[in-house]
Write an enzyme that holds these catalytic residues in place. Structure first.
Site, short mmCIF file in Angstrom:
data_model
loop_
_atom_site.label_atom_id
_atom_site.label_comp_id
_atom_site.label_asym_id
_atom_site.label_seq_id
_atom_site.Cartn_x
_atom_site.Cartn_y
_atom_site.Cartn_z
N ILE A 112 0.83 -1.19 0.00
CA ILE A 112 0.00 0.00 0.00
C ILE A 112 0.87 1.25 0.00
CG2 ILE A 112 -1.84 1.26 1.21
CD1 ILE A 112 -2.32 -1.43 2.77
N CYS A 113 0.54 2.22 -0.87
CA CYS A 113 1.27 3.48 -0.87
C CYS A 113 0.41 4.52 -0.16
CB CYS A 113 1.57 3.91 -2.29
SG CYS A 113 2.47 5.44 -2.39
N LEU A 114 0.70 4.75 1.10
CA LEU A 114 -0.12 5.68 1.88
C LEU A 114 0.80 6.41 2.85
CD1 LEU A 114 -2.98 6.67 2.57
CD2 LEU A 114 -3.18 4.77 4.17
#
Ligand SMILES: [Zn+2]
Ligand SMILES: [Zn+2]
Ligand SMILES: [Zn+2]
Ligand SMILES: [Zn+2]
Ligand SMILES: [Zn+2]
Ligand SMILES: [Zn+2]
Ligand SMILES: [Zn+2]
Lengths: 194, 592
Positions: A87-89
C-alpha cells in the site's frame, strides 16, 4: 518493545465499534505483533460489497513507528500493488503519528479506496488505466472485487471450472467472465458467439 | 630518518625562510603581496562551531525577538540561510514563516511544564489515565505523557532525524522544543541527549550550503565556511587545499565535472587495455600478445608462427602487396579499420593531454623539492657583503612559479574536455571549436614559455654571481612574475567568458583566479564566543535548564582526537606531499 497494553486497548475499542465502522482487527495468533484487519469496500465505489483482508505486522517501536500493512485480498487500485498488495499511503510512512491507531490507519486505507491518487502510484499499470481509460478501470476493479473480495467470489472458480469443462480455454473463459462482470450466462453466450 | 630529526630540520628551514621574508622591504615585490582584504572564508573548529552558530542565531533572535531554540528551528528549516529566511519574512510575514518551519511561539505559562499533580489526564498515545505532573504540553498545545514523549524522541534521534522532531499529534507540524527533548531524553538516556545536542550543533555544518567539513584524512575536525561563492578553492588551517564545491584537490581551471571525469579516466586502466587491443594481438598458436612492428599486416610471433593482423588467423610466411601466402582473408572491412583508427585517435588525443598534464605536475613536484635549495642560495647571498640585501624577489618568483605550474597542469585536462567530443559535442560547430581551441592554445603556449623561463632563472646559481648579474636575474624574475600573473588571469577570463561562458549548459563553473594563490581560510574568532555566550546565558529562559552546556568541550562526530591540533601549526614543506604553503609571503605579511 511493542506497547502491548495499548494494542490490547485498541483491539477492545475496535470490537466495541465494529458495528458502526465495519472495521475488524483480530490477532493472528497469541502474538499481538501479527494481526488481521478487515475493511468493507466503500459504498459507491467499484469496491462496494467487497470485504478486504489486510495483513498487519507491528514493528518493535509501535506505536512510535508505523504498523506495516498490506492487502491479502487482491485489489485493483492505483495505490495498491496488484501483485503484492503493498500500500502506498503517507500515514503508513513518514506521516505516521503515534496518535494514530490501527483503526484510524485502516480507516485511512478505506478512504484511499474511495479516493485514489494516481499521481503517486504504487501500481503503474493500474494508474495508467485509471487516468486513460477510466471506464475499463472501473470494470476491472469491480471484477476483481467480485472475484476476490466477495464471499460469493468462491463461486467464480466454479464458473470458470464449468465453462472450461464445456471445452473453452481457461484464459479465454477468465477474460470473458471479466468482460461481462462475472455473469456466467452472459459469458457463455459471448463464448459461443465468438 | 627519524621523525624528530626531520621535523627539526623543517622547523629550521621554516624559521630561516621566515627571517628572510621578515626582512622584506623591496618595493618592487611588495605590492604583489599587500593584503587587499582579509580572507572571507573561515575555518570553524570544534571550539568555534558554537560561536559560528550563535552568530546566525543571534541575528535571527534579535531581529524577530525570539528565543534561541525557536531561532534554531527556523534556521535549520531554512538551512542556515539567514538571507533566505528574511526574504520569506518579508514576502509572507511572520506567521507563515513560523508555521512553515513548525515554530509555535505561544507564550502560555504551562508550556513545557507539568500540570498540577492533583489532576489526571488521558494520554492519547499509551491510552492511560495519568497524573498531570507526569505529562508535558508542547508549545503547539498538545499534551502527552512523559514516557510517550521520551519514547518518541528516542525513536527519532535513533533514526537520525533529531534536528526536527515533530509533535506526536497527527498532522501537527510543530517542532518539539529542544529544551524539552533534552531534559526528557536526558533523564533516561543521557548518551542520547548528548547525541541530540551534537546533531543540533552539527546541523550548522550538515544543513548549511555554505559550510562543509574539511575533507582531510585523518580528519582535522574543522569545517570551512565560505561567504558568497561556493565555487572557490580554499585552504584549511590543517594545511589541506581543496575545491570547496566538490571537496577534491584544488583543480581550477578545470570544472568539478571535468576534474572528476579526468581523475576517473587516469585511474581507469581501460586506456591501457585499449592500447593493448590497438597495438597487440594474441598469436593464434601460443596466445602471447604480439605487437605489430610495421605497416605490414603479416606479423610473426617469437614462437615462429606467422599470422594475419587483420583477422588474427594463422598464415604462411610470404606475402605480396596484395595478399598473404596461404591465406585469403575476407573479413577485412573498412569500418573495422575505422574503429581501430578511432580508438587509436582517441587514445593518442588522451595521451597528448595527459603527457603535458603529467609533465607540469612532475615539474611542480621537482620544483617543490628545489625550493629548499633555492632558499639556501638566498641565505648564502644574504650573508655576503653586497649592496643587495633583499632577496624577497626569489621567494615571490618561486611562489609565482608554483601557482602557474598548477594552472598550467590543470589547463590540460580542461582543454581535453573543452575541445573534445565527450562533453560538448553539440555545443559548437567544428569550425567554432577549432577557432576557440587555437585561441586557448595560444594562451597556453605563451604561459608555458614564460613559466619555463621563470623556472630557468630561478635555478641559476645566483649565489655565485656578481651583483650586476644578480640584478639582471632579479629584473627578469620580477618581470616574468608579472607577465605570468597577467597571463593566468587572462586564461581564466578566457575560460569563464569565451569558453564556458558561451555554452548552453552552465553546469561547469570554475573557481576564480587568485593572484595570491588559494585563499587560506582564517579562523573564526573564538573570543567572540565568550562574549556571546554570556549574553546568551542571560536571555536563556529558565525552562532551558541546560543553558550552560556550551561550556563543555564538544566533541564532534567524525573528528578524532588523534593529535591533530586545530590551531595553526607551523607550515611544513612536506605536508601532505603535493600540498604545501603557497601563501606564505602573503600570510607572513598579514601577521605583521
Ligand atoms: Zn503516554
Ligand atoms: Zn502538536
Ligand atoms: Zn582541515
Ligand atoms: Zn571541484
Ligand atoms: Zn606464438
Ligand atoms: Zn610486408
Ligand atoms: Zn586475415
Amino acid at each position: 518493545m511493542i506497547d502491548f497494553a495499548r494494542v490490547q486497548k485498541e483491539l477492545q475499542e475496535c470490537s466495541r465499534e465494529k458495528d458502526t465502522s465495519g472495521i475488524k482487527v483480530s490477532p493472528k495468533s497469541d502474538n499481538l505483533a501479527r494481526l488481521t484487519g478487515i475493511i468493507p469496500g466503500p459504498l459507491g465505489t467499484p469496491y462496494e460489497g467487497g470485504s478486504f483482508e489486510i495483513d498487519i505486522t507491528l514493528p518493535d517501536g509501535y506505536p512510535f513507528e508505523p504498523p506495516k500493512m498490506k492487502f491479502v485480498t487482491k485489489v485493483w487500485h492505483p495505490n495498491i500493488s496488484s501483485q503484492s498488495g503493498a500500500i502506498c499511503l503517507d500515514i503508513l510512512k513518514d506521516q505516521w503519528s503515534p496518535a494514530l491507531t490501527l483503526k484510524t490507519a485502516l480507516l485511512s486505507v478505506q478512504a484511499l479506496l474511495s479516493a485514489p491518487e494516481p499521481d503517486d502510484p504504487q501500481d503503474a499499470v493500474v494508474a495508467q488505466q485509471y487516468l486513460r481509460e477510466y471506464q475499463t478501470f472501473v470494470g476491472t476493479a469491480r471484477y476483481w472485487t467480485e472475484s476476490f473480495a466477495k464471499a460469493s467470489s468462491l463461486g467464480l472458480e466454479e464458473k470458470v471450472q464449468r465453462l472450461v469443462e464445456m471445452g473453452f480455454a481457461v484464459g479465454l473463459v477468465r477474460s470473458t467472465l471479466e468482460a461481462v462482470g462475472g455473469d456466467e450466462n452472459l459469458a457463455l453466450e459471448k463464448l459461443l458467439s465468438s | 630518518m627519524e621523525d624528530s630529526t626531520s621535523g627539526g630540520e623543517e622547523d629550521y628551514y621554516y624559521s630561516s625562510d621566515r627571517e628572510s621574508l621578515d626582512g622584506l622591504e623591496n618595493e618592487d615585490s611588495d605590492f604583489q603581496w599587500a593584503p587587499s582584504k582579509g580572507p572571507t572564508t573561515k575555518v570553524i573548529t570544534k571550539e568555534s562551531l558554537l560561536a559560528a552558530q550563535r552568530e546566525d542565531l543571534r541575528r535571527v533572535m534579535d531581529m524577530l525577538s525570539l528565543r534561541e531554540h525557536h531561532a534554531r528551528t527556523l534556521l535549520i528549516h531554512y538551512r542556515w540561510d539567514v538571507e533566505k529566511l528574511l526574504a520569506v519574512l518579508v514576502e509572507k510575514g511572520k506567521a507563515d514563516l513560523f508555521a512553515e518551519a513548525g515554530v509555535s511561539v505561544v507564550e502560555c505559562e504551562d508550556t513545557g511544564s507539568p500540570l498540577l499533580s492533583s489532576s489526571t489526564a488521558m494520554c492519547d498515545i499509551c491510552m492511560e489515565e495519568l497524573p498531570g505532573d507526569t505529562m508535558t504540553k508542547m508549545a503547539c498545545g498538545h499534551r502527552f505523557c512523559n514516557d510517550c514523549w521520551t519514547e518518541h524522541f528516542v525513536v527519532k534521534i535513533n533514526e537520525g532525524q533529531s534536528r526536527r522532531i515533530r509533535c506526536m499529534a497527527h498532522k501537527c507540524n510543530a517542532i518539539c522544543d529542544e529544551a524539552v527533548v533534552r531534559s526528557l531524553v536526558g533523564k533516561k538516556h543521557p548518551d542520547l541527549a548528548e547525541k541530540f545536542d551534537r546533531f543540533l550543533l552539527e546541523s550548522y555544518i550538515e544543513d548549511n550550503r555554505m559550510v562543509k567539513w574539511c575533507p582531510s584524512t585523518p580528519h582535522c575536525g574543522n569545517a570551512i565556511r565560505v561567504e558568497d561563492d561556493e565555487f572557490c578553492e580554499v585552504e584549511c588551517s590543517c594545511g589541506l587545499q581543496f575545491c570547496f564545491s566538490c571537496l577534491s584537490e584544488a583543480h581550477s581551471p578545470c570544472s568539478c565535472m571535468m576534474w572528476e571525469l579526468w581523475t576517473k579516466k587516469c585511474r581507469d586502466e581501460s586506456e591501457t587495455v585499449n592500447w593493448i587491443t590497438v597495438h597487440t594481438k594474441p598469436c593464434p598458436k601460443c596466445h602471447k600478445p604480439v605487437e605489430k612492428n610495421g605497416g605490414c599486416n603479416l606479423v610473426s610471433c617469437i614462437c615462429g608462427q606467422a599470422f594475419c593482423w587483420l583477422c588474427g588467423g594463422a598464415t604462411g610466411r610470404d606475402h605480396t602487396w596484395s595478399r598473404i601466402a596461404g591465406h585469403s582473408c575476407g573479413r577485412y572491412k573498412e569500418d573495422r579499420e575505422k574503429k581501430t583508427e578511432r580508438a587509436k585517435r582517441d587514445l593518442y588525443r588522451y595521451m597528448h593531454y595527459h603527457n603535458r598534464y603529467k609533465a607540469h605536475t612532475d615539474s611542480f613536484k621537482l620544483e617543490s623539492k628545489l625550493k629548499e635549495t633555492i632558499l639556501e642560495k638566498v641565505s648564502i647571498s644574504e650573508e655576503r657583503e653586497s649592496r643587495l640585501r633583499d632577496f624577497s624577489w626569489v621567494t615571490n618568483g618561486l611562489y609565482r612559479l608554483f601557482r602557474s605550474r598548477r594552472v598550467l597542469s590543470y589547463s590540460y585536462p580542461f582543454a581535453f574536455y573543452m575541445f573534445g567530443e565527450e562533453l560538448f559535442k553539440d555545443e559548437m560547430t567544428n569550425d567554432e571549436r577549432e577557432i576557440k581551441q587555437h585561441l586557448f592554445e595560444d594562451q597556453q603556449q605563451q604561459l608555458e614559455a614564460n613559466v619555463e623561463k621563470l623556472s630557468m632563472f630561478l635555478e641559476e646559481p645566483f649565489d655565485q654571481y656578481t651583483d650586476d648579474k644578480v640584478m639582471e636575474i632579479r629584473m627578469q624574475v620580477i618581470n616574468l612574475s608579472v607577465i605570468i600573473d597577467t597571463l593566468c588571469k587572462k586564461m581564466y577570463e578566457c575560460i569563464e567568458n569565451d569558453l564556458l561562458g558561451s555554452l548552453q549548459c552552465n553546469t561547469h563553473n570554475i573557481a576564480p583566479y587568485k593572484s595570491k594563490g588559494i585563499e587560506k581560510a582564517s579562523e573564526l574568532a573564538v573570543c567572540w564566543n565568550n562574549k556571546a555566550s554570556t549574553t546568551a546565558d542571560t536571555c536563556f529562559p529558565s525552562d532551558c535548564g541546560t543553558s550552560g552546556k556550551h561550556d563543555r568541550p564538544i566533541s564532534l562526530g567524525s573528528a578524532d582526537d588523534n593529535g591533530c591540533p586545530s590551531q595553526k601549526r607551523p607550515k611544513k614543506e612536506t605536508y601532505g606531499g603535493a600540498f604545501f604553503d603557497l601563501n606564505l609571503p602573503a600570510e607572513v605579511l598579514d601577521r605583521n
